[in-house]
Design a protein around this motif. Structure first.
Motif, PDB file in Angstrom:
ATOM      1  N   THR A 282      36.228  36.587  50.269  1.00 26.50           N
ATOM      2  CA  THR A 282      36.240  36.922  51.689  1.00 26.50           C
ATOM      3  C   THR A 282      35.543  38.239  51.991  1.00 26.50           C
ATOM      4  O   THR A 282      35.203  38.505  53.130  1.00 26.50           O
ATOM      5  N   GLY A 283      35.406  39.091  50.975  1.00 33.53           N
ATOM      6  CA  GLY A 283      34.852  40.422  51.191  1.00 33.53           C
ATOM      7  C   GLY A 283      35.921  41.464  51.485  1.00 33.53           C
ATOM      8  O   GLY A 283      35.642  42.643  51.571  1.00 33.53           O
ATOM      9  N   VAL A 284      37.174  41.026  51.623  1.00 35.23           N
ATOM     10  CA  VAL A 284      38.302  41.947  51.805  1.00 35.23           C
ATOM     11  C   VAL A 284      38.996  42.032  50.444  1.00 35.23           C
ATOM     12  O   VAL A 284      39.577  41.046  49.991  1.00 35.23           O
ATOM     13  N   PRO A 285      38.908  43.184  49.779  1.00 32.32           N
ATOM     14  CA  PRO A 285      39.399  43.277  48.397  1.00 32.32           C
ATOM     15  C   PRO A 285      40.840  42.815  48.200  1.00 32.32           C
ATOM     16  O   PRO A 285      41.137  42.135  47.215  1.00 32.32           O
ATOM     17  N   GLU A 286      41.735  43.153  49.126  1.00 30.38           N
ATOM     18  CA  GLU A 286      43.136  42.764  48.975  1.00 30.38           C
ATOM     19  C   GLU A 286      43.298  41.246  49.015  1.00 30.38           C
ATOM     20  O   GLU A 286      44.053  40.664  48.240  1.00 30.38           O
ATOM     21  N   ILE A 287      42.590  40.614  49.923  1.00 28.99           N
ATOM     22  CA  ILE A 287      42.674  39.156  50.047  1.00 28.99           C
ATOM     23  C   ILE A 287      42.030  38.494  48.840  1.00 28.99           C
ATOM     24  O   ILE A 287      42.580  37.547  48.269  1.00 28.99           O
ATOM     25  N   ASP A 288      40.873  38.988  48.422  1.00 30.81           N
ATOM     26  CA  ASP A 288      40.195  38.406  47.261  1.00 30.81           C
ATOM     27  C   ASP A 288      41.068  38.492  46.009  1.00 30.81           C
ATOM     28  O   ASP A 288      41.147  37.533  45.233  1.00 30.81           O
ATOM     29  N   ALA A 289      41.746  39.627  45.808  1.00 26.81           N
ATOM     30  CA  ALA A 289      42.625  39.777  44.643  1.00 26.81           C
ATOM     31  C   ALA A 289      43.803  38.811  44.719  1.00 26.81           C
ATOM     32  O   ALA A 289      44.181  38.200  43.715  1.00 26.81           O
ATOM     33  N   ALA A 290      44.383  38.665  45.911  1.00 25.50           N
ATOM     34  CA  ALA A 290      45.515  37.751  46.071  1.00 25.50           C
ATOM     35  C   ALA A 290      45.091  36.309  45.821  1.00 25.50           C
ATOM     36  O   ALA A 290      45.810  35.549  45.170  1.00 25.50           O
ATOM     37  N   LEU A 291      43.930  35.924  46.324  1.00 24.19           N
ATOM     38  CA  LEU A 291      43.452  34.551  46.109  1.00 24.19           C
ATOM     39  C   LEU A 291      43.113  34.309  44.643  1.00 24.19           C
ATOM     40  O   LEU A 291      43.352  33.218  44.119  1.00 24.19           O
TER      41      LEU A 291
END
Length: 54
Positions: free
Chosen positions: A13-22
């Protein structure tokens, strides 16, 4: 002998927190077995949507 298909890559997504969670969500096997991982990813997504970005 049959090879099992490779698990798909998580979306980026380009949002580090979301990318890590996914990336932490296992995409193999029955989804019902991954409730905690999916719940954590949803919580991170909700928090990211509530937080203003520059």
């Amino acid at each position: 002998m049959t090879d099992s298909p490779a698990a798909p890559e998580p979306p980026v997504t380009g949002v580090p927190e979301i990318d890590a969670a996914l990336a932490a969500v296992r995409l193999d096997g029955p989804v019902a077995e991954h409730h905690a991982e999916l719940s954590a990813a949803v919580e991170v997504l909700q928090q990211a949507l509530r937080t203003p970005r520059p």
